[in-house]
Design an enzyme around this catalytic site. Structure first.
Site, PDB file in Angstrom:
ATOM      1  N   CYS A  27       0.817  -1.075  -0.025  1.00 41.06           N
ATOM      2  CA  CYS A  27      -0.074   0.066   0.150  1.00 41.06           C
ATOM      3  C   CYS A  27       0.773   1.215   0.101  1.00 41.06           C
ATOM      4  O   CYS A  27       2.112   1.074  -0.592  1.00 41.06           O
ATOM      5  CB  CYS A  27      -1.047   0.074   1.364  1.00 41.06           C
ATOM      6  SG  CYS A  27      -0.232   0.080   2.975  1.00 41.06           S
ATOM      7  N   ASN A  30       2.297   1.584   4.592  1.00 34.11           N
ATOM      8  CA  ASN A  30       2.388   0.120   5.200  1.00 34.11           C
ATOM      9  C   ASN A  30       2.061   0.515   6.697  1.00 34.11           C
ATOM     10  O   ASN A  30       2.775  -0.396   7.413  1.00 34.11           O
ATOM     11  CB  ASN A  30       3.761  -0.360   5.007  1.00 34.11           C
ATOM     12  CG  ASN A  30       4.052  -1.789   5.393  1.00 34.11           C
ATOM     13  OD1 ASN A  30       5.233  -2.113   5.841  1.00 34.11           O
ATOM     14  ND2 ASN A  30       3.120  -2.773   5.178  1.00 34.11           N
ATOM     15  N   CYS A  32      -1.296   0.942   7.448  1.00 36.06           N
ATOM     16  CA  CYS A  32      -2.878   0.657   7.662  1.00 36.06           C
ATOM     17  C   CYS A  32      -3.334  -0.688   6.384  1.00 36.06           C
ATOM     18  O   CYS A  32      -3.653  -1.888   7.071  1.00 36.06           O
ATOM     19  CB  CYS A  32      -3.639   1.771   7.122  1.00 36.06           C
ATOM     20  SG  CYS A  32      -3.478   3.010   7.945  1.00 36.06           S
ATOM     21  N   ARG A  33      -3.643  -0.640   5.365  1.00 37.99           N
ATOM     22  CA  ARG A  33      -4.161  -1.604   4.533  1.00 37.99           C
ATOM     23  C   ARG A  33      -3.288  -2.898   4.224  1.00 37.99           C
ATOM     24  O   ARG A  33      -3.776  -4.099   4.443  1.00 37.99           O
ATOM     25  CB  ARG A  33      -4.702  -0.933   3.100  1.00 37.99           C
ATOM     26  CG  ARG A  33      -5.608  -0.008   3.092  1.00 37.99           C
ATOM     27  CD  ARG A  33      -5.584   0.682   1.876  1.00 37.99           C
ATOM     28  NE  ARG A  33      -4.538   1.493   1.653  1.00 37.99           N
ATOM     29  CZ  ARG A  33      -4.275   2.519   0.508  1.00 37.99           C
ATOM     30  NH1 ARG A  33      -5.282   2.384  -0.493  1.00 37.99           N
ATOM     31  NH2 ARG A  33      -3.192   2.959   0.334  1.00 37.99           N
ATOM     32  N   SER A  34      -1.984  -2.639   4.013  1.00 40.69           N
ATOM     33  CA  SER A  34      -1.088  -3.915   3.674  1.00 40.69           C
ATOM     34  C   SER A  34      -0.805  -4.563   4.837  1.00 40.69           C
ATOM     35  O   SER A  34      -0.890  -5.874   4.707  1.00 40.69           O
ATOM     36  CB  SER A  34       0.169  -3.605   2.580  1.00 40.69           C
ATOM     37  OG  SER A  34       0.954  -2.570   3.431  1.00 40.69           O
ATOM     38  N   ASP A 145      -8.218   4.016   0.810  1.00 38.88           N
ATOM     39  CA  ASP A 145      -7.216   4.400   1.708  1.00 38.88           C
ATOM     40  C   ASP A 145      -7.932   5.106   2.951  1.00 38.88           C
ATOM     41  O   ASP A 145      -8.697   5.926   2.849  1.00 38.88           O
ATOM     42  CB  ASP A 145      -6.236   5.637   1.269  1.00 38.88           C
ATOM     43  CG  ASP A 145      -5.068   6.035   2.130  1.00 38.88           C
ATOM     44  OD1 ASP A 145      -5.235   5.514   3.192  1.00 38.88           O
ATOM     45  OD2 ASP A 145      -4.167   6.515   1.663  1.00 38.88           O
TER      46      ASP A 145
HETATM   47  P1  4NP Z   1      -1.848   2.823   4.056  1.00 40.25           P
HETATM   48  O1  4NP Z   1      -2.433   4.098   4.583  1.00 40.25           O
HETATM   49  O2  4NP Z   1      -1.321   2.969   2.616  1.00 40.25           O
HETATM   50  O3  4NP Z   1      -3.024   2.050   3.935  1.00 40.25           O
HETATM   51  O4  4NP Z   1      -0.909   2.428   5.066  1.00 40.25           O
HETATM   52  C1  4NP Z   1      -1.715   5.409   4.655  1.00 40.25           C
HETATM   53  C2  4NP Z   1      -1.021   5.514   5.528  1.00 40.25           C
HETATM   54  C3  4NP Z   1      -0.190   6.639   5.722  1.00 40.25           C
HETATM   55  C4  4NP Z   1      -0.200   7.475   4.811  1.00 40.25           C
HETATM   56  C5  4NP Z   1      -1.191   7.539   3.659  1.00 40.25           C
HETATM   57  C6  4NP Z   1      -1.973   6.208   3.570  1.00 40.25           C
HETATM   58  N1  4NP Z   1       0.354   9.135   4.750  1.00 40.25           N
HETATM   59  O5  4NP Z   1       0.290   9.874   3.972  1.00 40.25           O
HETATM   60  O6  4NP Z   1       1.405   8.957   5.829  1.00 40.25           O
END
Ligand code: 4NP
Length: 186
Positions: A27, A30, A32-34, A145
Site C-alpha cells: 500500500c 504500510n 494500514c491496509r497492507s 485508503d
Molecule cells: P496505508 O495508509 O497506505 O493503507 O498504510 C496510509 C498511511 C499513511 C499515509 C497514507 C496512507 N501517509 O500519507 O502518511
C-alpha cells in the site's frame, strides 16, 4: 466442484521455487491496509495448513512510516476481531534495499500503488496485480485508503481483505499443487 481460480479471473503466477509461494502486500504507508491484509492472510494461510509453504510480507511505496507499528486504528480493528497486530513494523518498497521483486506475487491496494510499483520497472510486471483483482465483489476496485477517514473505513478494509483472502489462499493452494494435477492450477 470447480477450482477456485475458475471463477475469479486469471490464474496466479507460478511460483519461482516449486512448493513455495511468496506474496507481498503493498500500500502507500504500510501502516494500514497492507499490514491488515498480511495479518488476516497469515491467519487464513495457517488455517489451510500452508504456513510452511507461504511467505507473507508487506511494504509501502512511501517511506514516511518505516519502522513504525501499525496505525492505531488499524491495530484496534484487528484486535477487536481477535487478530494480533503487534509484530508489524513498516517497510518501504525499495528494490535497492530489499529484493521485493523476488516475490511470486505483489498485490497492491489501489491504482496509485499499481502505477508506483510498475514505475520501478519490475522484471515480471505480471506478478504485480491489484489486490481486488481477486475480489468477487467489484473486482479490480481500489481498497480505499482509510488513513484520513473515520474508524468505519478500517472495518471496511477488514471485510474486503477477508473476502479476498478466502479466494487468494485456495488459489495459492491450487497453484502449489501445480498444473495438470486434479484441483491444481490450469
Ligand atoms: P496505508 O495508509 O497506505 O493503507 O498504510 C496510509 C498511511 C499513511 C499515509 C497514507 C496512507 N501517509 O500519507 O502518511
Amino acid at each position: 466442484m470447480s477450482t477456485p481460480t475458475a471463477h475469479h479471473g486469471p490464474a496466479l503466477p507460478a511460483p519461482g521455487t516449486p512448493g513455495r509461494y511468496a506474496v507481498a502486500l503493498v500500500c502507500l504507508g504500510n501502516i494500514c491496509r497492507s499490514p491488515m491484509a498480511e495479518v488476516v492472510l497469515a491467519e487464513v494461510v495457517a488455517a489451510a495448513g500452508l504456513q510452511d509453504q507461504v511467505t507473507l510480507d508487506s511494504c509501502g511505496t512511501g517511506a514516511w512510516h518505516v519502522g513504525e507499528p501499525m496505525d492505531r486504528r488499524a491495530a484496534a480493528t484487528l484486535a477487536t476481531h481477535g487478530l494480533d497486530p503487534s509484530s508489524h513494523r513498516a517497510r518501504h518498497l525499495d528494490p535497492a534495499v530489499e529484493s521485493w521483486f523476488a516475490h511470486d506475487l505483489l498485490l497492491v491496494m489501489d491504482a496509485d500503488n499499481l502505477r508506483d510499483v510498475l514505475a520501478l520497472d519490475p522484471p515480471d510486471p505480471d506478478r504485480v496485480r491489484l489486490f481486488r483483482s481477486l475480489d468477487p465483489v467489484d473486482p479490480g476496485a481500489d481498497v480505499p485508503d482509510p488513513y484520513c477517514g473515520g474508524d468505519d473505513g478500517f472495518e471496511g478494509v477488514l471485510s474486503t481483505v477477508r473476502r479476498v483472502a478466502d479466494v487468494l489462499v485456495p488459489g495459492i493452494a491450487a497453484t502449489l499443487r501445480g498444473p495438470g494435477v486434479p484441483g491444481g492450477a490450469p
